[in-house]
Design an enzyme around this catalytic site. Structure first.
Site, PDB file in Angstrom:
ATOM      1  N   ARG A   1     -14.668 -16.906  -5.665  1.00  0.00           N
ATOM      2  CA  ARG A   1     -15.524 -15.540  -5.308  1.00  0.00           C
ATOM      3  C   ARG A   1     -16.485 -14.803  -5.863  1.00  0.00           C
ATOM      4  O   ARG A   1     -15.755 -14.416  -7.433  1.00  0.00           O
ATOM      5  CB  ARG A   1     -14.064 -14.824  -5.121  1.00  0.00           C
ATOM      6  CG  ARG A   1     -14.165 -13.567  -4.705  1.00  0.00           C
ATOM      7  CD  ARG A   1     -12.670 -12.383  -4.201  1.00  0.00           C
ATOM      8  NE  ARG A   1     -12.039 -12.653  -5.468  1.00  0.00           N
ATOM      9  CZ  ARG A   1     -10.838 -11.765  -5.352  1.00  0.00           C
ATOM     10  NH1 ARG A   1     -10.309 -11.559  -4.109  1.00  0.00           N
ATOM     11  NH2 ARG A   1     -10.418 -11.278  -6.238  1.00  0.00           N
TER      12      ARG A   1
ATOM     13  N   ASP B   1      -3.239  -1.950   2.980  1.00  0.00           N
ATOM     14  CA  ASP B   1      -3.818  -1.903   2.435  1.00  0.00           C
ATOM     15  C   ASP B   1      -4.931  -1.900   2.355  1.00  0.00           C
ATOM     16  O   ASP B   1      -5.866  -2.480   2.826  1.00  0.00           O
ATOM     17  CB  ASP B   1      -3.499  -3.619   1.874  1.00  0.00           C
ATOM     18  CG  ASP B   1      -3.358  -3.602   0.699  1.00  0.00           C
ATOM     19  OD1 ASP B   1      -4.457  -3.031  -0.219  1.00  0.00           O
ATOM     20  OD2 ASP B   1      -2.603  -4.980   0.386  1.00  0.00           O
TER      21      ASP B   1
ATOM     22  N   TYR C   1      -7.824   0.675  -9.701  1.00  0.00           N
ATOM     23  CA  TYR C   1      -8.950  -0.798 -10.836  1.00  0.00           C
ATOM     24  C   TYR C   1     -10.134  -1.401 -10.159  1.00  0.00           C
ATOM     25  O   TYR C   1     -10.166  -2.071 -11.143  1.00  0.00           O
ATOM     26  CB  TYR C   1      -7.465  -1.343 -11.947  1.00  0.00           C
ATOM     27  CG  TYR C   1      -6.571  -2.218 -10.759  1.00  0.00           C
ATOM     28  CD1 TYR C   1      -7.485  -2.983  -9.804  1.00  0.00           C
ATOM     29  CD2 TYR C   1      -5.010  -2.070 -10.651  1.00  0.00           C
ATOM     30  CE1 TYR C   1      -6.432  -4.180  -9.624  1.00  0.00           C
ATOM     31  CE2 TYR C   1      -4.628  -2.754 -10.113  1.00  0.00           C
ATOM     32  CZ  TYR C   1      -4.624  -3.816  -8.791  1.00  0.00           C
ATOM     33  OH  TYR C   1      -3.637  -4.760  -8.663  1.00  0.00           O
ATOM     34  N   LYS C   2      -9.873  -1.522  -9.764  1.00  0.00           N
ATOM     35  CA  LYS C   2     -11.022  -1.884  -8.725  1.00  0.00           C
ATOM     36  C   LYS C   2     -11.872  -2.011  -8.984  1.00  0.00           C
ATOM     37  O   LYS C   2     -12.983  -0.969  -9.527  1.00  0.00           O
ATOM     38  CB  LYS C   2     -10.524  -2.936  -7.110  1.00  0.00           C
ATOM     39  CG  LYS C   2      -9.262  -3.838  -7.464  1.00  0.00           C
ATOM     40  CD  LYS C   2      -9.703  -4.543  -5.787  1.00  0.00           C
ATOM     41  CE  LYS C   2      -8.213  -5.458  -5.899  1.00  0.00           C
ATOM     42  NZ  LYS C   2      -7.381  -6.330  -6.483  1.00  0.00           N
TER      43      LYS C   2
ATOM     44  N   PHE D   1      -3.232 -10.896   1.438  1.00  0.00           N
ATOM     45  CA  PHE D   1      -2.474 -11.140  -0.193  1.00  0.00           C
ATOM     46  C   PHE D   1      -0.911 -10.879  -0.429  1.00  0.00           C
ATOM     47  O   PHE D   1       0.106 -10.649   0.325  1.00  0.00           O
ATOM     48  CB  PHE D   1      -2.544  -9.531  -0.380  1.00  0.00           C
ATOM     49  CG  PHE D   1      -3.423  -9.788  -2.086  1.00  0.00           C
ATOM     50  CD1 PHE D   1      -3.845 -10.658  -2.360  1.00  0.00           C
ATOM     51  CD2 PHE D   1      -1.520  -9.014  -3.102  1.00  0.00           C
ATOM     52  CE1 PHE D   1      -4.457 -10.517  -3.958  1.00  0.00           C
ATOM     53  CE2 PHE D   1      -2.637  -9.212  -4.430  1.00  0.00           C
ATOM     54  CZ  PHE D   1      -3.540  -9.740  -4.877  1.00  0.00           C
TER      55      PHE D   1
END
Length: 403
Positions: free
Chosen positions: A380, A206, A231-232, A129
């Site tokens: 996605r 991560d 927050y996911k 990422f």
């Protein structure tokens, strides 16, 4: 497996997690057909809204500054311990809620480097990422270190044999994602960490695309450091604070570079010099973001109630459903499934590739299917098990084939 709406309704009727969708704030926008971007931003919990109201009117509005001594100051550790127990396989005293993922990653990479003096190399995935790569590059530039990049295949993610070939005597730390943000390929955390340790290096993982969506076993894998957002799949809210994990075996020598007063041994001593608090609390820097922590607390509480294994089972089933629909409806139209087909190797989203993905993504969003585009050609499809239904996915895929 059938690909009809009737079959989707059957799947929803037999979904043991379906009732939990009522725990979330309803989507008020009538134009939204499907929200399949919870792997970027989860939906808000009703309990979070109630908790925030209580925070504003009682804890903050009435108790005022006294609330710091009535529980606020211990929230980072208390929530961290519960998150460790419920979601990431960490014993108490190793997880703390603090800062953003980027800051937590910076802290852990710097701490790992300090624990391996004389080693001059950081290893990461060339397709990791962007934040992870940018932070690694920035640290390397600042301290004159070398960055070695593994060129992994996104469809399979970083493999153990690639790590074995990359990590050497000069390697201080390796920084990898547990779940690939594009394909959802799951890395073999335990095997890779063993290889890193055999070379005398440390591992920073991560967990942004795995925490809350699948079981993670940090202690069992003997991971050194880990970071992740909330927050996911934990549905803690936009910009909610992240967390970091430091294996207890490293606590004695652990030093992080942003030494703020909240991480001090005695925060009210107003001492001339910084003396770190014992254990994981030394990872803190500034004042904890209490309003953001409310969402983390409620998200972790719901996950504890449901059980991460049940969440994982539904994520796998939703992924199979997307792939089944894609194979029948979308592959003949030029789409490619760019995620692992094996449930055991795939996280909680499915990547669809198409040469015209960027234009199609915007068209889908305009037509109420909320997904996200990943450069250069990826659409996605995020599958949040506590909020995503099978009919919802069916509608989304139907819109995609007509786009």
């Amino acid at each position: 497996m059938a690909t009809t709406r009737d079959w989707a309704e059957h799947l929803d009727a037999n979904d043991e997690l379906a009732a939990y969708r009522d725990r979330f704030v309803p989507i008020a926008d009538p134009g939204v057909v499907a929200y399949l971007d919870g792997n970027s931003l989860g939906r808000p919990l009703l309990a979070t809204a109630e908790r925030l109201d209580r925070l504003v009117h009682q804890e903050w509005g009435s108790r005022l500054i006294r609330s710091w001594g009535e529980g606020w100051l211990t929230l980072p550790e208390r929530i961290g311990d519960e998150l460790g127990r419920v979601a990431i396989g960490a014993a108490p005293g190793q997880v703390i809620v603090a800062d953003s993922t980027s800051v937590c990653l910076y802290k852990t990479v710097r701490a790992a480097l300090a624990l391996r003096p004389g080693r001059t190399e950081i290893v990461t995935d060339a397709s990791n990422f962007p934040t992870d790569r940018f932070i690694v590059d920035g640290i390397a530039e600042q301290f004159g270190l070398t960055v070695k990049r593994i060129s992994s295949d996104p469809l399979t993610g970083v493999r153990a044999d690639e790590v074995a070939a990359a990590v050497g005597d000069d390697t201080a730390v390796i920084v990898l994602s547990h779940v690939d943000y594009r394909s959802a390929a799951i890395a073999d955390m335990a095997a890779i960490t063993r290889i890193v340790h055999d070379r005398g290096a440390l591992a920073v993982w991560d967990l942004c695309h795995s925490v809350g969506a699948m079981p993670v076993e940090l202690d069992a894998a003997d991971v050194d450091f880990a970071v992740g957002c909330t927050y996911k799949f934990l549905n803690a809210g936009p910009g909610a604070p992240a967390f970091l994990y430091v294996n207890s075996k490293l606590h004695k020598d652990f030093r992080q570079p942003i030494t703020g007063w909240i991480g001090a041994e005695d925060i009210f001593a107003m001492a001339d010099r910084f003396r770190p608090a014992a254990g994981i609390r030394s990872a803190l820097s500034g004042t904890p973001p209490i309003t953001g922590m409310v969402g983390v607390d409620e998200g972790v509480a719901l996950l504890a109630e449901v059980g991460v294994d049940r969440v994982r089972a539904k994520a796998q089933a939703l992924g199979r459903w997307v792939i089944e629909l894609a194979d029948e409806w979308l592959v003949p139209l030029g789409f490619t499934v760019a995620s692992p087909r094996s449930d055991e190797l795939r996280g909680a989203h499915v990547m669809l590739r198409h040469p015209d993905a960027e234009r199609l993504s915007q068209k889908l969003i305009d037509n109420g299917v909320i997904i996200d585009f990943r450069n250069p050609d990826g659409i996605r499809v995020g599958l949040s098990p506590l909020t995503t239904g099978y009919v919802e996915v069916w509608h989304a895929m139907d819109v995609i084939r007509g786009a």
